[in-house]
Design a protein around this motif. Structure first.
Motif, PDB file in Angstrom:
ATOM      1  N   GLY A  98       0.822  -1.209   0.000  1.00 20.60           N
ATOM      2  CA  GLY A  98       0.000   0.000   0.000  1.00 20.60           C
ATOM      3  C   GLY A  98       0.856   1.260   0.000  1.00 20.60           C
ATOM      4  N   ALA A  99       1.938   1.249   0.781  1.00 17.07           N
ATOM      5  CA  ALA A  99       2.841   2.404   0.817  1.00 17.07           C
ATOM      6  C   ALA A  99       3.449   2.640  -0.566  1.00 17.07           C
ATOM      7  N   ASN A 100       3.773   1.566  -1.256  1.00 17.46           N
ATOM      8  CA  ASN A 100       4.293   1.708  -2.631  1.00 17.46           C
ATOM      9  C   ASN A 100       3.228   2.268  -3.564  1.00 17.46           C
ATOM     10  N   GLU A 101       1.991   1.839  -3.379  1.00 18.36           N
ATOM     11  CA  GLU A 101       0.879   2.333  -4.199  1.00 18.36           C
ATOM     12  C   GLU A 101       0.686   3.838  -3.974  1.00 18.36           C
ATOM     13  N   GLU A 102       0.814   4.261  -2.725  1.00 16.14           N
ATOM     14  CA  GLU A 102       0.733   5.694  -2.404  1.00 16.14           C
ATOM     15  C   GLU A 102       1.824   6.466  -3.145  1.00 16.14           C
ATOM     16  N   LYS A 103       3.018   5.936  -3.071  1.00 21.12           N
ATOM     17  CA  LYS A 103       4.179   6.633  -3.653  1.00 21.12           C
ATOM     18  C   LYS A 103       4.149   6.614  -5.177  1.00 21.12           C
ATOM     19  N   GLU A 104       3.877   5.468  -5.754  1.00 18.42           N
ATOM     20  CA  GLU A 104       3.972   5.318  -7.205  1.00 18.42           C
ATOM     21  C   GLU A 104       2.734   5.817  -7.944  1.00 18.42           C
ATOM     22  N   LYS A 105       1.557   5.598  -7.385  1.00 16.92           N
ATOM     23  CA  LYS A 105       0.322   5.944  -8.090  1.00 16.92           C
ATOM     24  C   LYS A 105      -0.425   7.118  -7.462  1.00 16.92           C
ATOM     25  N   GLY A 106       0.063   7.598  -6.318  1.00 11.64           N
ATOM     26  CA  GLY A 106      -0.585   8.733  -5.673  1.00 11.64           C
ATOM     27  C   GLY A 106      -1.921   8.413  -5.031  1.00 11.64           C
ATOM     28  N   VAL A 107      -2.194   7.134  -4.770  1.00 12.29           N
ATOM     29  CA  VAL A 107      -3.446   6.744  -4.126  1.00 12.29           C
ATOM     30  C   VAL A 107      -3.383   7.193  -2.671  1.00 12.29           C
ATOM     31  N   MET A 108      -4.421   7.939  -2.268  1.00  9.33           N
ATOM     32  CA  MET A 108      -4.474   8.420  -0.889  1.00  9.33           C
ATOM     33  C   MET A 108      -5.798   8.003  -0.262  1.00  9.33           C
ATOM     34  N   ILE A 109      -5.715   7.486   0.947  1.00 10.97           N
ATOM     35  CA  ILE A 109      -6.924   7.107   1.667  1.00 10.97           C
ATOM     36  C   ILE A 109      -7.558   8.359   2.253  1.00 10.97           C
ATOM     37  N   HIS A 110      -6.745   9.164   2.877  1.00  8.46           N
ATOM     38  CA  HIS A 110      -7.174  10.429   3.463  1.00  8.46           C
ATOM     39  C   HIS A 110      -6.468  11.560   2.725  1.00  8.46           C
ATOM     40  N   SER A 111      -6.970  12.770   2.873  1.00 12.95           N
ATOM     41  CA  SER A 111      -6.387  13.889   2.140  1.00 12.95           C
ATOM     42  C   SER A 111      -5.011  14.303   2.675  1.00 12.95           C
ATOM     43  N   TRP A 112      -4.682  13.863   3.872  1.00 20.31           N
ATOM     44  CA  TRP A 112      -3.389  14.183   4.446  1.00 20.31           C
ATOM     45  C   TRP A 112      -3.068  13.163   5.513  1.00 20.31           C
ATOM     46  N   PRO A 113      -1.867  12.781   5.733  1.00 21.05           N
ATOM     47  CA  PRO A 113      -0.648  13.139   5.027  1.00 21.05           C
ATOM     48  C   PRO A 113      -0.528  12.394   3.705  1.00 21.05           C
ATOM     49  N   LYS A 114       0.305  12.926   2.854  1.00 20.09           N
ATOM     50  CA  LYS A 114       0.409  12.390   1.500  1.00 20.09           C
ATOM     51  C   LYS A 114       0.840  10.917   1.507  1.00 20.09           C
TER      52      LYS A 114
END
Length: 123
Positions: free
Chosen positions: A17-33
């Motif tokens: 999931g952390a990789n998905e956040e970093k590579e695809k910009g998927v965010m569960i909440h608006s912050w933190p990135k």
């Protein structure tokens, strides 16, 4: 303090999931990135001397994120977001009901105090 550890499967899903956040910009909440990565860093920081981490909160947050990422990878982003929204909506409904009950109780207690003050003769 007894440490609750996440199991290898939970950690693997969270790292993915952390990789998905970093590579695809998927965010569960608006912050933190990079929420998942930041919480994973906090999770691993407990072993460091002097780390200022509320470990129980971090573990609970990671368990919630694990549920979201597991659903995301199993059922897709749309389903994960729908489930997350329903969970949040239910939480808001429950908190609103609790607040309303507490407010009513406070009003009743204040009315009782006022009644006692009115019934007490002034000296």
């Amino acid at each position: 303090m007894k440490k609750t550890l996440l199991n290898n499967y939970e950690l693997a899903v969270l790292h993915r999931g952390a990789n998905e956040e970093k590579e695809k910009g998927v965010m569960i909440h608006s912050w933190p990135k990079y929420e998942t990565n930041e919480l994973l860093c906090d999770y691993y920081a407990w072993a460091m001397e002097g780390a200022k981490v509320d470990y129980e909160i971090v573990v609970e947050a990671l368990k919630d994120l694990f549920q979201w990422w597991a659903t995301y990878f199993t059922c897709g982003e749309e389903t994960a977001r729908a489930i997350h929204k329903e969970y949040n909506d239910e939480l808001v409904r429950e908190l609103t009901a609790r607040c309303e009950a507490a407010r009513k109780k406070n009003i009743e207690e204040l009315e009782e105090i006022l009644q006692i003050m009115e019934d007490t003769p002034n000296e």
